[in-house]
Write a protein that holds these residues in place. Structure first.
Motif, PDB file in Angstrom:
ATOM      1  N   GLN A 170      45.424  64.140 -28.167  1.00 46.86           N
ATOM      2  CA  GLN A 170      46.898  64.493 -27.990  1.00 46.86           C
ATOM      3  C   GLN A 170      47.581  62.699 -27.341  1.00 46.86           C
ATOM      4  N   ALA A 171      46.695  62.099 -26.382  1.00 48.30           N
ATOM      5  CA  ALA A 171      47.598  61.525 -25.480  1.00 48.30           C
ATOM      6  C   ALA A 171      47.801  60.565 -26.059  1.00 48.30           C
ATOM      7  N   LEU A 172      46.211  60.302 -27.172  1.00 53.27           N
ATOM      8  CA  LEU A 172      47.067  58.609 -28.133  1.00 53.27           C
ATOM      9  C   LEU A 172      47.725  59.459 -29.242  1.00 53.27           C
ATOM     10  N   ALA A 173      47.894  60.399 -29.677  1.00 56.06           N
ATOM     11  CA  ALA A 173      48.816  60.393 -30.730  1.00 56.06           C
ATOM     12  C   ALA A 173      50.126  60.619 -30.173  1.00 56.06           C
ATOM     13  N   THR A 174      50.546  61.320 -28.256  1.00 57.38           N
ATOM     14  CA  THR A 174      51.469  60.509 -28.746  1.00 57.38           C
ATOM     15  C   THR A 174      51.776  59.256 -27.863  1.00 57.38           C
ATOM     16  N   LEU A 175      51.168  58.473 -27.141  1.00 60.09           N
ATOM     17  CA  LEU A 175      51.493  57.140 -27.295  1.00 60.09           C
ATOM     18  C   LEU A 175      51.446  56.440 -28.669  1.00 60.09           C
ATOM     19  N   GLN A 176      50.799  56.903 -29.563  1.00 64.16           N
ATOM     20  CA  GLN A 176      50.672  55.742 -30.472  1.00 64.16           C
ATOM     21  C   GLN A 176      52.311  55.849 -31.609  1.00 64.16           C
ATOM     22  N   GLU A 177      52.921  56.801 -31.298  1.00 64.17           N
ATOM     23  CA  GLU A 177      54.170  57.258 -32.355  1.00 64.17           C
ATOM     24  C   GLU A 177      55.033  57.162 -31.278  1.00 64.17           C
ATOM     25  N   VAL A 178      54.995  55.948 -30.047  1.00 61.97           N
ATOM     26  CA  VAL A 178      56.486  55.772 -28.987  1.00 61.97           C
ATOM     27  C   VAL A 178      55.114  54.017 -29.161  1.00 61.97           C
ATOM     28  N   GLN A 179      54.462  53.324 -29.571  1.00 64.59           N
ATOM     29  CA  GLN A 179      54.022  52.367 -29.466  1.00 64.59           C
ATOM     30  C   GLN A 179      54.680  51.368 -29.899  1.00 64.59           C
ATOM     31  N   GLN A 180      55.398  52.029 -31.503  1.00 63.45           N
ATOM     32  CA  GLN A 180      55.687  50.448 -32.428  1.00 63.45           C
ATOM     33  C   GLN A 180      57.034  50.092 -31.284  1.00 63.45           C
ATOM     34  N   ASP A 181      58.191  50.923 -31.123  1.00 65.33           N
ATOM     35  CA  ASP A 181      59.372  50.777 -30.389  1.00 65.33           C
ATOM     36  C   ASP A 181      58.915  49.441 -28.992  1.00 65.33           C
ATOM     37  N   HIS A 182      58.077  50.100 -28.502  1.00 71.09           N
ATOM     38  CA  HIS A 182      57.213  49.382 -27.099  1.00 71.09           C
ATOM     39  C   HIS A 182      56.420  48.648 -27.064  1.00 71.09           C
ATOM     40  N   ALA A 183      56.227  47.960 -27.634  1.00 71.15           N
ATOM     41  CA  ALA A 183      54.543  47.967 -27.859  1.00 71.15           C
ATOM     42  C   ALA A 183      54.654  47.082 -27.120  1.00 71.15           C
ATOM     43  N   ARG A 184      55.084  46.141 -26.229  1.00 71.73           N
ATOM     44  CA  ARG A 184      54.851  45.330 -25.245  1.00 71.73           C
ATOM     45  C   ARG A 184      54.703  46.358 -23.711  1.00 71.73           C
ATOM     46  N   ASN A 185      55.135  46.947 -23.777  1.00 76.56           N
ATOM     47  CA  ASN A 185      55.782  48.289 -22.017  1.00 76.56           C
ATOM     48  C   ASN A 185      54.665  48.199 -21.540  1.00 76.56           C
ATOM     49  N   PRO A 186      53.762  47.471 -20.420  1.00 78.36           N
ATOM     50  CA  PRO A 186      52.520  47.941 -19.621  1.00 78.36           C
ATOM     51  C   PRO A 186      52.698  49.096 -19.109  1.00 78.36           C
ATOM     52  N   ILE A 187      52.925  49.673 -19.480  1.00 75.94           N
ATOM     53  CA  ILE A 187      52.379  51.527 -18.988  1.00 75.94           C
ATOM     54  C   ILE A 187      51.854  52.133 -20.136  1.00 75.94           C
ATOM     55  N   VAL A 188      52.489  51.831 -21.732  1.00 76.81           N
ATOM     56  CA  VAL A 188      52.027  52.351 -22.693  1.00 76.81           C
ATOM     57  C   VAL A 188      50.648  51.733 -23.131  1.00 76.81           C
ATOM     58  N   LEU A 189      50.644  50.015 -22.970  1.00 77.92           N
ATOM     59  CA  LEU A 189      49.303  49.418 -23.222  1.00 77.92           C
ATOM     60  C   LEU A 189      47.854  50.249 -21.834  1.00 77.92           C
ATOM     61  N   GLY A 190      49.117  50.395 -21.058  1.00 73.43           N
ATOM     62  CA  GLY A 190      47.596  51.303 -19.979  1.00 73.43           C
ATOM     63  C   GLY A 190      47.596  52.285 -20.391  1.00 73.43           C
ATOM     64  N   LEU A 209      42.975  44.316 -26.990  1.00 73.27           N
ATOM     65  CA  LEU A 209      42.732  43.267 -25.357  1.00 73.27           C
ATOM     66  C   LEU A 209      43.571  42.245 -25.661  1.00 73.27           C
ATOM     67  N   PRO A 210      44.359  41.393 -26.496  1.00 72.97           N
ATOM     68  CA  PRO A 210      44.980  40.131 -26.237  1.00 72.97           C
ATOM     69  C   PRO A 210      46.304  40.621 -25.927  1.00 72.97           C
ATOM     70  N   GLN A 211      47.001  42.108 -26.498  1.00 75.82           N
ATOM     71  CA  GLN A 211      47.968  42.536 -25.612  1.00 75.82           C
ATOM     72  C   GLN A 211      48.274  42.769 -24.928  1.00 75.82           C
ATOM     73  N   LEU A 212      47.156  43.490 -23.896  1.00 80.22           N
ATOM     74  CA  LEU A 212      46.858  43.876 -22.607  1.00 80.22           C
ATOM     75  C   LEU A 212      46.758  42.599 -21.538  1.00 80.22           C
ATOM     76  N   THR A 213      46.013  41.505 -22.010  1.00 75.42           N
ATOM     77  CA  THR A 213      46.270  40.147 -20.991  1.00 75.42           C
ATOM     78  C   THR A 213      47.964  39.249 -21.489  1.00 75.42           C
ATOM     79  N   LYS A 214      47.889  39.563 -22.248  1.00 77.82           N
ATOM     80  CA  LYS A 214      49.838  39.188 -22.473  1.00 77.82           C
ATOM     81  C   LYS A 214      50.911  39.972 -21.669  1.00 77.82           C
ATOM     82  N   ALA A 215      50.375  41.147 -21.425  1.00 73.89           N
ATOM     83  CA  ALA A 215      51.670  42.181 -21.007  1.00 73.89           C
ATOM     84  C   ALA A 215      51.024  42.084 -19.505  1.00 73.89           C
ATOM     85  N   GLY A 216      50.591  41.601 -19.090  1.00 75.45           N
ATOM     86  CA  GLY A 216      49.813  41.435 -17.810  1.00 75.45           C
ATOM     87  C   GLY A 216      48.713  42.683 -17.451  1.00 75.45           C
ATOM     88  N   VAL A 217      49.243  43.324 -17.485  1.00 79.57           N
ATOM     89  CA  VAL A 217      48.178  44.445 -17.988  1.00 79.57           C
ATOM     90  C   VAL A 217      46.698  44.010 -17.028  1.00 79.57           C
TER      91      VAL A 217
END
Length: 399
Positions: A170-190, A209-217
């Protein structure tokens, strides 16, 4: 103000013009249906001014009345807002303390007059989950979303609470809904990283993984560890689903750098061994040992179930010629010689291994070898040395 000025002007005009008209007041006749009203012009002017004055007075009185009513309403409203602020602060403090029941009551009660009702409902959702009221939690989150459906904080709070409740899908579905508009948000990525790990969705984690390192997560060092974990997990998944064919296919598609990574090589060999493909795994392990004498790889050699151990023994002897003080290589070679029944040579390698690096497992192998050689005195001495090695760990456990 203008009306009052007009009234004053009318009175002044009456004072000035009145005497002039005193001798010539004129005549006014008003006739309506059966009514007839007669008066002088001066009387009509005075009457009009008087009516105007009465109108202004009524207007002033009404304004004062309504002003007092508005002030009263404002006072009561302000009192509710002030009370809501106090209750909200108290509720948030209770959430921090983990005192869920009063926290939920304070936050929901003050939400209507709160300066930030969204915050009230989000905190109330956390309190409800603390009480185990999952349905009520979702209701509070729904009310928060109704206030601002595009607010990222609502989605993040929902995802965090779902993760805390181990509702990872359920959490993954919630996050995937906002991921497109907040693709670089470190909290979303974490949070996505956490979900993929818990769900063992290794393929998605590798993509992330590349997004996690780029965002400094995560740091570069953490990315390397996570990449190894994800690739090993993917190998295990493919091995379970497609057997050795799936594993070999994955290995062949790996990059050159990954194929030279001892951690990934060790993971591949273990997965092949788990599926009884030891003979197919050995050539890959042998080639890897040519480039790296990593202890993780060397220790895997005696674990292989090979129909012919001689090539592996020769390889380990070759490694010892390059580094004669490698305890792990001596131990591995000793185990291979044990399996071949070559007890004397095995004993020599185990003795060399424990002299370089005392190890309980190697001492156990040494004792078993000495017993096979009927060296009871040597076996007893090795057992005492092993016991002395174990004493510090026992003492630490007791303390």
């Amino acid at each position: 103000m203008i009306k009052l000025l007009l009234l004053v002007l009318a009175l002044i005009a009456g004072i000035i013009v009145g005497p002039e008209l005193a001798g010539n007041q004129g005549y006014v006749l008003i006739s309506t249906a059966n009514q007839t009203i007669e008066m002088s012009l001066t009387t009509l002017v005075v009457l009009i001014v008087a009516l105007f004055a009465v109108f202004l007075l009524l207007e002033f009185i009404l304004k004062r009345v309504f002003s007092i009513s508005s002030s009263t309403r404002g006072w009561f409203s302000g009192r509710k807002v002030r009370k809501a602020r106090i209750q909200t602060s108290a509720g948030l403090l209770k959430v921090t303390e983990g005192d869920w029941k009063p926290a939920e009551k304070l936050l929901t009660k003050s939400a209507k007059f709160s300066d930030a009702p969204l915050l009230n409902y989000l905190a109330a959702a956390e309190a409800a989950q603390g009480l185990g009221k999952t349905e009520q939690r979702d209701e509070y989150l729904k009310q928060a979303a109704e206030l601002d459906s595009q607010n990222l904080a609502v989605a993040l709070t929902r995802a965090k609470l779902q993760i805390r409740q181990q509702q990872f899908e359920q959490a993954l579905a919630t996050l995937q809904e906002v991921q497109q508009d907040h693709a670089r948000n470190p909290i979303v990525l974490g949070l996505l990283q956490e979900c993929y790990l818990k769900l063992e969705d290794w393929k998605s984690l590798l993509t992330l993984l590349p997004q996690l390192t780029k965002a400094g997560v995560i740091s570069q060092e953490e990315a390397i560890v996570l990449d190894e974990q994800a690739q090993c997990g993917q190998m295990q998944h493919l091995g379970q689903q497609n057997g050795t064919d799936g594993l070999v296919g994955y290995w062949n598609n790996m990059g050159r750098k990954d194929k030279q990574n001892p951690a990934l090589v060790a993971c591949f060999i273990k997965q092949m061994m788990a599926r009884h493909a030891d003979s197919d795994a050995y050539p890959i392990l042998r080639d890897a040992l040519k480039k790296s004498q990593d202890e993780r790889l060397i220790s895997l050699v005696p674990q292989l179930n090979l129909p012919d151990r001689h090539p592996a023994i020769v390889k380990l002897q070759e490694l010892l010629r390059q580094d004669g003080n490698n305890a792990v290589t001596h131990s591995a070679l000793g185990q291979m010689l044990m399996a071949e029944g070559n007890w004397q040579e095995a004993k020599e390698h185990f003795e060399r291994a424990v002299s370089v690096r005392p190890d309980m497992t190697d001492y156990a192998h040494l004792v078993a070898t000495l017993e096979q050689l009927d060296d009871k005195q040597g076996a007893a001495a090795a057992s005492r040395q092993a016991l002395e090695l174990a004493q510090p760990s026992k003492a630490s456990l007791i303390s």
